[in-house]
Design a protein around this motif. Structure first.
Motif, PDB file in Angstrom:
ATOM      1  N   GLY A   1      33.336  -2.515 -13.786  1.00 45.36           N
ATOM      2  CA  GLY A   1      33.727  -1.137 -13.531  1.00 45.36           C
ATOM      3  C   GLY A   1      34.936  -0.764 -14.364  1.00 45.36           C
ATOM      4  N   GLY A   2      35.174   0.513 -14.464  1.00 38.76           N
ATOM      5  CA  GLY A   2      36.326   0.982 -15.219  1.00 38.76           C
ATOM      6  C   GLY A   2      36.631   2.435 -14.912  1.00 38.76           C
ATOM      7  N   ILE A   3      37.844   2.829 -15.243  1.00 35.72           N
ATOM      8  CA  ILE A   3      38.313   4.200 -15.043  1.00 35.72           C
ATOM      9  C   ILE A   3      38.935   4.665 -16.345  1.00 35.72           C
ATOM     10  N   VAL A   4      38.602   5.892 -16.744  1.00 37.28           N
ATOM     11  CA  VAL A   4      39.206   6.488 -17.930  1.00 37.28           C
ATOM     12  C   VAL A   4      39.707   7.876 -17.545  1.00 37.28           C
ATOM     13  N   GLU A   5      41.003   8.081 -17.720  1.00 39.13           N
ATOM     14  CA  GLU A   5      41.587   9.395 -17.469  1.00 39.13           C
ATOM     15  C   GLU A   5      41.790  10.085 -18.810  1.00 39.13           C
ATOM     16  N   PHE A   6      41.422  11.354 -18.875  1.00 41.47           N
ATOM     17  CA  PHE A   6      41.494  12.083 -20.141  1.00 41.47           C
ATOM     18  C   PHE A   6      41.756  13.561 -19.917  1.00 41.47           C
ATOM     19  N   ARG A   7      42.144  14.204 -21.000  1.00 43.59           N
ATOM     20  CA  ARG A   7      42.259  15.668 -21.050  1.00 43.59           C
ATOM     21  C   ARG A   7      41.352  16.148 -22.179  1.00 43.59           C
ATOM     22  N   ALA A   8      40.407  17.007 -21.845  1.00 43.49           N
ATOM     23  CA  ALA A   8      39.487  17.575 -22.834  1.00 43.49           C
ATOM     24  C   ALA A   8      39.813  19.061 -22.977  1.00 43.49           C
ATOM     25  N   HIS A   9      40.081  19.490 -24.182  1.00 43.48           N
ATOM     26  CA  HIS A   9      40.508  20.863 -24.453  1.00 43.48           C
ATOM     27  C   HIS A   9      39.317  21.694 -24.921  1.00 43.48           C
ATOM     28  N   TRP A  10      39.234  22.938 -24.433  1.00 45.55           N
ATOM     29  CA  TRP A  10      38.093  23.795 -24.736  1.00 45.55           C
ATOM     30  C   TRP A  10      38.547  25.220 -25.011  1.00 45.55           C
ATOM     31  N   ARG A  11      37.614  25.982 -25.580  1.00 50.07           N
ATOM     32  CA  ARG A  11      37.817  27.428 -25.719  1.00 50.07           C
ATOM     33  C   ARG A  11      36.449  28.087 -25.631  1.00 50.07           C
ATOM     34  N   SER A  12      36.475  29.371 -25.299  1.00 50.15           N
ATOM     35  CA  SER A  12      35.238  30.152 -25.246  1.00 50.15           C
ATOM     36  C   SER A  12      35.563  31.594 -25.585  1.00 50.15           C
ATOM     37  N   GLY A  13      34.539  32.334 -25.968  1.00 50.31           N
ATOM     38  CA  GLY A  13      34.702  33.746 -26.270  1.00 50.31           C
ATOM     39  C   GLY A  13      35.307  33.991 -27.640  1.00 50.31           C
ATOM     40  N   GLU A  14      35.390  35.258 -27.965  1.00 49.73           N
ATOM     41  CA  GLU A  14      35.923  35.705 -29.255  1.00 49.73           C
ATOM     42  C   GLU A  14      36.904  36.845 -29.035  1.00 49.73           C
ATOM     43  N   GLY A  15      37.784  37.031 -29.993  1.00 46.22           N
ATOM     44  CA  GLY A  15      38.707  38.170 -29.975  1.00 46.22           C
ATOM     45  C   GLY A  15      39.520  38.246 -28.701  1.00 46.22           C
ATOM     46  N   SER A  16      39.548  39.450 -28.106  1.00 43.48           N
ATOM     47  CA  SER A  16      40.373  39.658 -26.910  1.00 43.48           C
ATOM     48  C   SER A  16      39.808  38.967 -25.675  1.00 43.48           C
ATOM     49  N   SER A  17      38.546  38.557 -25.717  1.00 42.11           N
ATOM     50  CA  SER A  17      37.962  37.856 -24.569  1.00 42.11           C
ATOM     51  C   SER A  17      38.053  36.335 -24.709  1.00 42.11           C
ATOM     52  N   ARG A  18      38.741  35.859 -25.748  1.00 38.53           N
ATOM     53  CA  ARG A  18      38.872  34.416 -25.963  1.00 38.53           C
ATOM     54  C   ARG A  18      39.691  33.787 -24.833  1.00 38.53           C
ATOM     55  N   GLN A  19      39.206  32.675 -24.346  1.00 39.57           N
ATOM     56  CA  GLN A  19      39.905  31.900 -23.326  1.00 39.57           C
ATOM     57  C   GLN A  19      39.987  30.462 -23.805  1.00 39.57           C
ATOM     58  N   SER A  20      40.952  29.731 -23.274  1.00 33.39           N
ATOM     59  CA  SER A  20      41.057  28.312 -23.574  1.00 33.39           C
ATOM     60  C   SER A  20      41.602  27.590 -22.351  1.00 33.39           C
ATOM     61  N   GLY A  21      41.392  26.291 -22.330  1.00 34.24           N
ATOM     62  CA  GLY A  21      41.867  25.529 -21.192  1.00 34.24           C
ATOM     63  C   GLY A  21      41.737  24.039 -21.435  1.00 34.24           C
ATOM     64  N   THR A  22      42.079  23.297 -20.402  1.00 35.97           N
ATOM     65  CA  THR A  22      42.021  21.840 -20.458  1.00 35.97           C
ATOM     66  C   THR A  22      41.366  21.328 -19.190  1.00 35.97           C
ATOM     67  N   LEU A  23      40.412  20.447 -19.362  1.00 33.62           N
ATOM     68  CA  LEU A  23      39.787  19.741 -18.253  1.00 33.62           C
ATOM     69  C   LEU A  23      40.468  18.385 -18.165  1.00 33.62           C
ATOM     70  N   HIS A  24      41.116  18.116 -17.048  1.00 27.31           N
ATOM     71  CA  HIS A  24      41.825  16.847 -16.847  1.00 27.31           C
ATOM     72  C   HIS A  24      41.063  16.080 -15.766  1.00 27.31           C
ATOM     73  N   GLU A  25      40.479  14.947 -16.155  1.00 27.09           N
ATOM     74  CA  GLU A  25      39.675  14.153 -15.234  1.00 27.09           C
ATOM     75  C   GLU A  25      40.067  12.687 -15.254  1.00 27.09           C
ATOM     76  N   ARG A  26      39.814  12.056 -14.135  1.00 31.07           N
ATOM     77  CA  ARG A  26      39.902  10.601 -14.017  1.00 31.07           C
ATOM     78  C   ARG A  26      38.481  10.160 -13.669  1.00 31.07           C
ATOM     79  N   SER A  27      37.768   9.660 -14.661  1.00 30.98           N
ATOM     80  CA  SER A  27      36.345   9.343 -14.524  1.00 30.98           C
ATOM     81  C   SER A  27      36.118   7.874 -14.197  1.00 30.98           C
ATOM     82  N   THR A  28      35.108   7.621 -13.388  1.00 26.41           N
ATOM     83  CA  THR A  28      34.751   6.278 -12.965  1.00 26.41           C
ATOM     84  C   THR A  28      33.433   5.872 -13.627  1.00 26.41           C
ATOM     85  N   PHE A  29      33.397   4.626 -14.107  1.00 30.11           N
ATOM     86  CA  PHE A  29      32.231   4.086 -14.794  1.00 30.11           C
ATOM     87  C   PHE A  29      31.846   2.756 -14.163  1.00 30.11           C
ATOM     88  N   ALA A  30      30.558   2.441 -14.210  1.00 28.95           N
ATOM     89  CA  ALA A  30      30.057   1.154 -13.699  1.00 28.95           C
ATOM     90  C   ALA A  30      29.135   0.552 -14.748  1.00 28.95           C
TER      91      ALA A  30
END
Length: 134
Positions: free
Chosen positions: A90-119
């Motif tokens: 088993g293992g755990i990986v914590e990460f931050r994944a950065h994203w964006r969506s939209g164009e122009g004035s409707s553009r948004q961005s953010g970060t998904l911060h997860e601690r994921s579990t693997f087997a």
């Protein structure tokens, strides 16, 4: 540019061909939980739902796992890795994944911060689930 010579989306200094392509496209098994997490991020970034399906534990896999085409994944930071080596179960990986969506004035961005579990099951790493962090 030669196909696969572009930088790997997962943020290593390797090309896509030398890094995650072998897992995402060729179906090679990731040797560690971190390698699997990086390849899954790459699959989201490149819209490869097949790899996400193959690497999600059947017990926790949702019915729809297609990446959202409205999101552009623009960066990955690995924060912490606990176990998940080639000889672990088993293992755990914590990460931050950065994203964006939209164009122009409707553009948004953010970060998904997860601690994921693997087997590791049957010699292959599988994603079990994640705890979202703020």
């Amino acid at each position: 540019m030669i196909p696969g010579a572009e930088p790997c989306p997962c943020g290593t200094s390797l090309s896509y061909a030398a890094c995650c392509r072998r897992f995402v496209v060729d179906g090679e098994l990731a040797p560690t939980a971190e390698a699997l997490m990086r390849s899954r991020y790459t699959a989201y970034a490149m819209g490869s739902g097949d790899h996400l399906f193959r690497t999600w534990h059947p017990r926790t896999r949702p019915a729809d796992i297609e990446p959202d085409p409205a999101l552009t994944w623009i960066g990955l930071d690995v924060v912490d890795v606990v176990d998940g080596a080639a000889d672990d179960t088993g293992g755990i990986v914590e990460f931050r994944a950065h994203w964006r969506s939209g164009e122009g004035s409707s553009r948004q961005s953010g970060t998904l911060h997860e601690r994921s579990t693997f087997a590791r099951r049957g010699g292959r790493w599988l994603y079990l689930g994640a705890e979202t962090r703020v």
